[in-house]
Scaffold this motif. Structure first.
Motif, mmCIF file in Angstrom:
data_model
loop_
_atom_site.group_PDB
_atom_site.id
_atom_site.type_symbol
_atom_site.label_atom_id
_atom_site.label_comp_id
_atom_site.label_asym_id
_atom_site.label_seq_id
_atom_site.Cartn_x
_atom_site.Cartn_y
_atom_site.Cartn_z
ATOM 1 N N PHE A 20 -9.464 16.817 -21.776
ATOM 2 C CA PHE A 20 -8.582 17.861 -22.309
ATOM 3 C C PHE A 20 -8.184 17.548 -23.750
ATOM 4 O O PHE A 20 -8.215 18.429 -24.624
ATOM 5 C CB PHE A 20 -7.348 17.966 -21.404
ATOM 6 C CG PHE A 20 -6.342 19.002 -21.831
ATOM 7 C CD1 PHE A 20 -6.457 20.321 -21.411
ATOM 8 C CD2 PHE A 20 -5.270 18.655 -22.635
ATOM 9 C CE1 PHE A 20 -5.533 21.265 -21.798
ATOM 10 C CE2 PHE A 20 -4.330 19.602 -23.027
ATOM 11 C CZ PHE A 20 -4.461 20.907 -22.609
ATOM 12 N N GLY A 24 -9.454 19.316 -27.504
ATOM 13 C CA GLY A 24 -8.527 19.762 -28.539
ATOM 14 C C GLY A 24 -8.890 19.232 -29.910
ATOM 15 O O GLY A 24 -8.796 19.939 -30.917
ATOM 16 N N HIS A 29 -7.373 21.453 -32.801
ATOM 17 C CA HIS A 29 -5.997 21.711 -32.384
ATOM 18 C C HIS A 29 -5.105 20.514 -32.700
ATOM 19 O O HIS A 29 -5.571 19.381 -32.818
ATOM 20 C CB HIS A 29 -5.940 21.996 -30.883
ATOM 21 C CG HIS A 29 -6.727 23.195 -30.472
ATOM 22 N ND1 HIS A 29 -7.130 23.431 -29.172
ATOM 23 C CD2 HIS A 29 -7.206 24.237 -31.192
ATOM 24 C CE1 HIS A 29 -7.806 24.562 -29.105
ATOM 25 N NE2 HIS A 29 -7.871 25.065 -30.323
ATOM 26 N N LEU A 31 -2.255 17.816 -31.473
ATOM 27 C CA LEU A 31 -2.060 17.133 -30.201
ATOM 28 C C LEU A 31 -0.667 16.527 -30.122
ATOM 29 O O LEU A 31 -0.106 16.095 -31.128
ATOM 30 C CB LEU A 31 -3.085 16.006 -30.010
ATOM 31 C CG LEU A 31 -4.565 16.358 -29.886
ATOM 32 C CD1 LEU A 31 -5.358 15.094 -29.584
ATOM 33 C CD2 LEU A 31 -4.796 17.388 -28.807
ATOM 34 N N ARG A 172 -1.843 21.201 -28.199
ATOM 35 C CA ARG A 172 -2.234 20.694 -26.871
ATOM 36 C C ARG A 172 -1.328 19.522 -26.515
ATOM 37 O O ARG A 172 -1.265 18.541 -27.243
ATOM 38 C CB ARG A 172 -3.695 20.238 -26.874
ATOM 39 C CG ARG A 172 -4.678 21.378 -26.835
ATOM 40 C CD ARG A 172 -6.063 20.857 -26.509
ATOM 41 N NE ARG A 172 -7.012 21.947 -26.497
ATOM 42 C CZ ARG A 172 -7.937 22.140 -25.575
ATOM 43 N NH1 ARG A 172 -8.028 21.310 -24.557
ATOM 44 N NH2 ARG A 172 -8.775 23.154 -25.633
ATOM 45 N N SER A 215 0.893 27.043 -27.219
ATOM 46 C CA SER A 215 0.644 25.689 -26.733
ATOM 47 C C SER A 215 0.147 25.717 -25.295
ATOM 48 O O SER A 215 0.365 26.676 -24.557
ATOM 49 C CB SER A 215 1.917 24.839 -26.840
ATOM 50 O OG SER A 215 2.989 25.475 -26.177
ATOM 51 N N CYS A 217 -0.530 22.753 -21.904
ATOM 52 C CA CYS A 217 -0.127 21.422 -21.476
ATOM 53 C C CYS A 217 -0.886 21.010 -20.222
ATOM 54 O O CYS A 217 -1.100 21.826 -19.319
ATOM 55 C CB CYS A 217 1.380 21.400 -21.214
ATOM 56 S SG CYS A 217 2.005 19.799 -20.651
#
Length: 342
Positions: A20, A24, A29, A31, A172, A215, A217
């Motif tokens: 995951f 990202g 993305h 983090l 993320r 976002s 999670c």
């Protein structure tokens, strides 16, 4: 909000967690990595290396060939009436491009994960900075993590309710082993914990933060240690997607010939459904995972077409009991019979 129930020894759920985060980074993305067990810096250094388009075919060529040869051998053995059933693609050689694949035998280069903006939350460092606090009868570690998430969402421009002042991006968030004793929570210690509602309060506030921001999670939780089933029900209801991993390590299935090609089962308890007040329940009840030399793959669980090579006739009836655990979609058993129906 993706909720992952850890396997018993936290080997394979940790891989999903790293997948995951690695996805990202490859997508550019931001983090936020939170943990009470392992420093986030070390987690990022252990992320798997992505198989980009130019090296993808070369890296996976040998494994794809092995999978195809297995499929061919199975097709020679399997009964004719099973050949036309739809089969889940076990190899990513023919695929619709969605996301990336990763080589778990190699680590991501420091240049790649340093190319994105990332934030860390290590509980032991956070608790040493400020005096102990308790907010809304919530565990102090959870309260600090919520404050950190809220601060990053507002300061870095992920708040969906405010006008975007800079280019839009996605945050993320990865939270490792939430609910464990390392977080100061006691839900894993007894059936009637003193701090029973801290975890659910945390998830309730976190879900509100996710809903109003750009976002996503992922949370891993040692669910096998939480003895109070009511807590698990509430946690499931507060999550969008719930996936559980069951490893064969240390269980009788590890030596069972039925599962010799796999390392564990994947239980999809809940998947998100758009524009609905309730979550969908997956119809895929027979998913399994295996760890190859370079890939971690999730496949549809197929019983071996012929057990005569590895199992004596006397023990086939014993294996039939294990076959009942599989869904009827596998074609495992005929009703009223005590042998495998192939």
């Amino acid at each position: 909000l993706v909720f992952t129930e850890e396997d018993k020894y936290d080997l394979y759920s940790n891989l999903l967690f790293k997948y995951f985060l690695a996805e990202g980074i490859v997508c550019g993305h931001d983090l936020l990595v939170a943990s009470a067990k392992e420093h986030p810096d070390n987690i990022l250094k252990e992320l798997p290396a992505p198989l980009l388009d130019d090296t993808y075919g070369k890296e996976l060529g040998d494994e794809a060939a092995a999978v195809k040869s297995e499929d061919f051998q199975d097709s020679m053995k399997i009964a004719w009436r099973y050949q036309n059933l739809p089969k889940m693609e076990a190899s990513p050689t023919t695929y619709t491009k969605f996301g990336h694949y990763y080589d778990i035998s190699k680590k991501m280069s420091p240049e790649l994960y340093q190319s994105v903006k990332w934030h860390s939350f290590y509980l032991h460092e956070e608790l040493s900075f400020e005096p102990k606090m308790k907010t809304c009868n919530m565990n102090s570690g959870y309260a600090r993590l919520l404050q950190s998430i809220q601060r990053i969402i507002s300061q870095e421009g992920f708040d969906g309710s405010d006008p975007q002042k800079k280019q839009r991006n996605v945050l993320r968030i990865g939270i490792q082993s939430l609910g464990s004793v390392l977080w100061g929570d006691d839900v894993c210690c007894s059936d009637t914990p003193e701090d029973m509602h801290s975890l659910t309060k945390f998830l309730y506030v976190l879900r509100g933060l996710l809903r109003k921001s750009l976002s996503a999670c992922i949370i891993t939780v040692p669910a096998h240690l939480i003895q109070n089933k009511a807590i698990m029900e509430r946690v499931t209801n507060l999550s969008d997607m719930v996936v559980g991993l069951e490893s064969f390590i240390g269980s009788e299935r590890e030596t069972n010939p039925l599962y010799k090609d796999y390392h564990g089962l994947v239980h999809v308890h809940q998947i998100p459904r758009l524009n609905s007040l309730i979550c969908d329940v997956s119809d895929a009840k027979d998913l399994a995972f295996r760890l190859k030399r370079k890939l971690f793959t999730i496949e549809r669980l197929h019983l071996p077409p012929d057990l005569s090579d590895t199992v004596s006739r006397a023990s086939k009836q014993d294996l039939a009991g294990s076959a009942k655990l599989l869904s009827s979609g596998c074609g495992a058993m005929a009703m009223g019979k005590k042998h495998l129906d192939f």
